[in-house]
Design an enzyme around this catalytic site. Sequence first.
Site, PDB file in Angstrom:
ATOM      1  N   HIS A 145       1.060  -1.348   0.183  1.00 52.60           N
ATOM      2  CA  HIS A 145      -0.200  -0.124   0.017  1.00 52.60           C
ATOM      3  C   HIS A 145       1.252   1.144   0.143  1.00 52.60           C
ATOM      4  CE1 HIS A 145      -3.470   2.605   1.333  1.00 52.60           C
ATOM      5  NE2 HIS A 145      -2.596   3.053   2.034  1.00 52.60           N
ATOM      6  N   GLU A 146       1.670   1.352   1.081  1.00 57.55           N
ATOM      7  CA  GLU A 146       2.547   2.312   0.823  1.00 57.55           C
ATOM      8  C   GLU A 146       3.592   2.999  -0.754  1.00 57.55           C
ATOM      9  OE1 GLU A 146       1.820   4.410   3.511  1.00 57.55           O
ATOM     10  OE2 GLU A 146       1.036   3.080   4.622  1.00 57.55           O
ATOM     11  N   HIS A 149       1.709   4.154  -2.307  1.00 59.02           N
ATOM     12  CA  HIS A 149       2.029   6.283  -2.667  1.00 59.02           C
ATOM     13  C   HIS A 149       2.931   6.237  -3.567  1.00 59.02           C
ATOM     14  CE1 HIS A 149      -1.625   6.651   0.051  1.00 59.02           C
ATOM     15  NE2 HIS A 149      -1.153   6.051   0.626  1.00 59.02           N
ATOM     16  N   GLU A 222      -6.136   7.064  -1.578  1.00 56.37           N
ATOM     17  CA  GLU A 222      -6.086   5.722  -0.844  1.00 56.37           C
ATOM     18  C   GLU A 222      -5.930   4.497  -1.164  1.00 56.37           C
ATOM     19  OE1 GLU A 222      -4.756   5.197   2.687  1.00 56.37           O
ATOM     20  OE2 GLU A 222      -3.590   7.504   2.176  1.00 56.37           O
TER      21      GLU A 222
END
Length: 290
Positions: A145-146, A149, A222
């Site tokens: 997930h990071e 980003h 997100e």
Amino acid sequence: MLRIGLFLLTNLAVLVVAGIVLSLLGVGSYRSAGGLDLQNLLVFCAVFGFVGSFISLFISKWMAKKTMGVQLIDQPRNADEQWLVNTVVELSQKAGIKTPEIGVFPAQESNAFATGWNRNAALVAVSLGLLQRFERDEVRAVLAHEIGHVANGDMITLSLIQGVVNTFVMFFARIIGDLVDRVLLKNEDGRGFGFMIATFVAEIVLGILASMIVAAFSRYREFRADHAGATLADRGAMIRALQRLQAESGAAESAMPSSMRAFGISGGMRSLFASHPPLEARIQALRDAA
């Protein structure tokens, strides 16, 4: 005390850099006896709006390390740190980015964040609490997930959006202040206290409205990062990680600055000002995408 000092230092840097840029551009005062010089005013607001946003972006890694107490993993000291490094390297290669700096910060809340001024000079950090309570496949999904980003360029895009809204908040607030001073208070010079007070109030109101725009993009990113977590790692693990966060949502909210809450929950807010969508909405979006 450290955060206050860093905040003051950042604002001083904004004033210095903005002043230099305005001088180089030859921009003078945006107010004269004839009223506002809209061209100078727009340049003035753009310089201050973007300089503040980009200085925050450029020092974001340094700020994170100082304020969050991030311990970088330069040389893994045990099997867990070696696994963490290997996982970030693998996910970064899959995402097509340079491996970020990897760190751990001493918080018992389950949280993680990514920051940095570009996709090949980023920092990814996770909390001790997350490492201790999450299963490894869930930690891997969080890291994905990071990495998502970073690969999506979310930090630079958010800074650009913030710069744009800062510019127009300052611009229109000063136009409103000038109108109030000249039209309502009949101050022909347009330099009275009415201008300052009306501008101050207008900046607050417009700033609140503008924050809704920034928050909307933050919520959108997100969902994109969750999709990256599902793609780079595993959809089921991404869903389980969010469900674990949901189960912990009654715990104390992290003290992490909102700008760095890249994975955590935002205090249960479910409004237009929330930086993160509701966890149930994120989980449902992953299920629907499957």
